[in-house]
Design an enzyme around this catalytic site. Structure first.
Site, short mmCIF file in Angstrom:
data_model
loop_
_atom_site.label_atom_id
_atom_site.label_comp_id
_atom_site.label_asym_id
_atom_site.label_seq_id
_atom_site.Cartn_x
_atom_site.Cartn_y
_atom_site.Cartn_z
N GLU A 46 0.80 -1.24 0.00
CA GLU A 46 0.00 0.00 0.00
C GLU A 46 0.83 1.29 0.00
O GLU A 46 0.64 2.17 0.83
CB GLU A 46 -0.96 -0.03 1.21
CG GLU A 46 -1.88 -1.25 1.18
CD GLU A 46 -2.76 -1.39 2.41
OE1 GLU A 46 -2.72 -0.52 3.29
OE2 GLU A 46 -3.50 -2.39 2.49
N GLU A 102 -6.26 -10.54 -1.89
CA GLU A 102 -7.05 -10.47 -0.63
C GLU A 102 -8.55 -10.38 -0.93
O GLU A 102 -9.27 -9.63 -0.33
CB GLU A 102 -6.60 -9.26 0.20
CG GLU A 102 -5.12 -9.22 0.50
CD GLU A 102 -4.70 -8.04 1.33
OE1 GLU A 102 -5.56 -7.38 1.94
OE2 GLU A 102 -3.49 -7.74 1.41
O1 G3I Z 1 -6.53 -11.80 17.90
C1 G3I Z 1 -5.40 -11.08 18.34
C2 G3I Z 1 -5.17 -11.29 19.80
O2 G3I Z 1 -4.86 -12.68 20.05
C3 G3I Z 1 -4.02 -10.44 20.23
O3 G3I Z 1 -3.75 -10.62 21.58
C4 G3I Z 1 -4.33 -8.99 19.94
C5 G3I Z 1 -3.13 -8.14 20.33
O4 G3I Z 1 -3.18 -6.93 19.65
O5 G3I Z 1 -4.57 -8.81 18.53
C6 G3I Z 1 -5.55 -9.64 17.97
O6 G3I Z 1 -5.26 -9.63 16.61
C7 G3I Z 1 -5.80 -8.62 15.83
C8 G3I Z 1 -6.03 -9.34 14.49
O7 G3I Z 1 -6.37 -8.42 13.47
C9 G3I Z 1 -7.10 -10.41 14.61
O8 G3I Z 1 -8.32 -9.81 14.89
C10 G3I Z 1 -4.76 -7.50 15.68
O9 G3I Z 1 -4.68 -6.76 16.87
C11 G3I Z 1 -5.18 -6.59 14.52
O10 G3I Z 1 -4.16 -5.62 14.29
C12 G3I Z 1 -5.34 -7.43 13.26
O11 G3I Z 1 -5.80 -6.60 12.21
C13 G3I Z 1 -5.44 -7.07 10.89
C14 G3I Z 1 -5.08 -5.82 10.07
O12 G3I Z 1 -4.80 -6.20 8.70
C15 G3I Z 1 -3.84 -5.15 10.64
O13 G3I Z 1 -2.78 -6.06 10.65
C16 G3I Z 1 -6.65 -7.77 10.26
O14 G3I Z 1 -6.88 -9.01 10.93
C17 G3I Z 1 -6.36 -8.07 8.79
O15 G3I Z 1 -7.52 -8.61 8.15
C18 G3I Z 1 -5.95 -6.78 8.06
O16 G3I Z 1 -5.59 -7.18 6.76
C19 G3I Z 1 -5.27 -6.09 5.87
C20 G3I Z 1 -4.07 -6.51 5.03
O17 G3I Z 1 -2.96 -6.79 5.87
C21 G3I Z 1 -3.73 -5.41 4.01
N1 G3I Z 1 -4.89 -5.12 3.18
C22 G3I Z 1 -6.08 -4.71 3.93
C23 G3I Z 1 -6.46 -5.83 4.93
C24 G3I Z 1 -7.74 -5.49 5.67
O18 G3I Z 1 -7.53 -4.35 6.45
#
Ligand code: G3I
Length: 354
Positions: free
Chosen positions: A156, A262
């Protein structure tokens, strides 16, 4: 006047949302393994704890070839505040995938949205920053060398509004060379992985797509070891017909591999909130068929694959607040909450086997 119109629109959307929960599509019956029908790899994003869910694990092993860590192969998971690294969560994904005969795709090393904290202390000291940058990229890419088929090296980098490239700490200290350097450092540490530039909204925003392609061309001209282009394809179900085909065609014209990286098709986003539920479901099928067809239109050597951003609807990031305005009734993926194939999964299978 505007307030009254807005209330009417929201009331309409609210009514549709209520009826949508009642009129979900019936499951579509058994589905042969999708990956057996696909002439290119099918991927799905994964979180380490999902491998402990037998339903998820069996579904993924049956239908997919490759996993992309959804968040645990990003700086937020492995870069510790003291400058150390903890790759244990990403290692669990790569190792669990390998035990199930699945390959892994690295996501992501350099992202404006997640800069390891130690770089903030180097902000403005170009030489130290550049040295730390090389150490960072080579450390991450080196740790997974031989265990990932490819990487989203840079994620990005392009602004949404057609105004060029994002400002970020990487760019403020290295200029736009941060992109080329990331590819060179990654190649230095991993001689085999196919290295990708990855972006979102390329289907909806032609000006952004043009900036993305300009950046890719500049990397090629500079001799950067870029091997592929990823278009994330997080799209609404009322996306204009042909937008994905046009995007994949333009990315493919550079001769690199193309990854629909994605894919999810939201029923709750985009201007079409007022479309009927069935129209949105039909749009979702059309879009998934178009994505498969667009990859099939490429020469086989350029078809890196199609990755969906979740296996079951309940696995989707779009079901987690605050996405979708916190609404939890989206159905953006191929399998329903119970892991049953939906009509859109059958539509994909048919498109893959064309
Ligand atoms: O579930 C964990 C938990 O176990 C942990 O203790 C906690 C600590 O922060 O985090 C939790 O995980 C979260 C995870 O999503 C699962 O829900 C993370 O905080 C959170 O940052 C993470 O967000 C992800 C986001 O990218 C940022 O990394 C999303 O799942 C993921 O779907 C999203 O994916 C992005 C791609 O990388 C780039 N393109 C867009 C896409 C959607 O935003």
């Amino acid at each position: 006047m505007i307030a009254a119109t807005r209330r009417a629109v929201l009331a309409g959307a609210g009514a549709l949302a209520a009826c949508s929960r009642a009129s979900a599509e019936p499951p579509a019956g058994p589905l042969p393994p999708l990956k057996a029908a696909a002439p290119f790899p099918l991927g799905v994003c994964a979180m380490s704890e999902q491998f402990d869910d037998l339903g998820w694990s069996e579904l993924v092993r049956t239908h997919f070839d490759r996993v992309t860590p959804e968040w645990e192969m990003k700086a937020e998971a492995y870069a510790k505040p003291d400058g150390s690294y903890d790759f244990s969560r990403a290692d669990r994904i790569v190792d669990a995938a390998a035990r199930r005969g699945l390959s892994a795709f690295g996501h992501t090393i350099v992202w404006y949205s997640q800069v390891p904290r130690r770089f903030e202390a180097l902000d403005g000291d170009r030489r130290a920053f550049a040295e730390a940058y090389r150490a960072y990229v080579t450390r991450v890419a080196g740790h997974f060398a031989g265990r990932v088929a490819g990487w989203d090296v840079v994620n990005e980098p392009v602004l949404d509004d057609g105004e060029g490239y994002r400002d970020c700490l990487w760019r403020r200290n290295l200029g736009m060379d941060y992109v080329r350097l990331a590819f060179e450092h990654a190649r230095e540490a991993d001689p085999e992985a196919v290295l990708f530039l990855n972006e979102y909204n390329l289907e909806q925003l032609p000006a952004k797509r043009a900036d993305f392609l300009r950046l890719a061309e500049s990397l090629l001209k500079a001799g950067a070891p870029i091997g592929g282009l990823g278009t994330q394809t997080h799209v609404p179900a009322d996306l204009k017909s042909g937008a994905i085909r046009q995007t994949v065609r333009e990315l493919g014209a550079l001769g690199l591999k193309v990854h629909v990286s994605e894919l999810d098709v939201s029923l709750n986003r985009g201007p079409g909130l007022l479309s009927s539920r069935q129209a949105l479901l039909d749009g979702q099928k059309r879009i998934v068929e178009e994505a498969a067809g667009a990859l099939l239109d490429l020469p086989p050597a350029q078809r890196w694959g199609l990755t969906v951003w979740g296996a079951r609807d309940r696995d989707s990031w779009l079901r987690r607040p605050p996405e979708n305005g916190g609404r939890s009734d989206d159905a953006p993926l191929l399998f329903d909450d119970e892991g049953r194939p939906k009509p859109v999964a059958h539509a994909l299978a048919a498109a893959l086997g064309r």
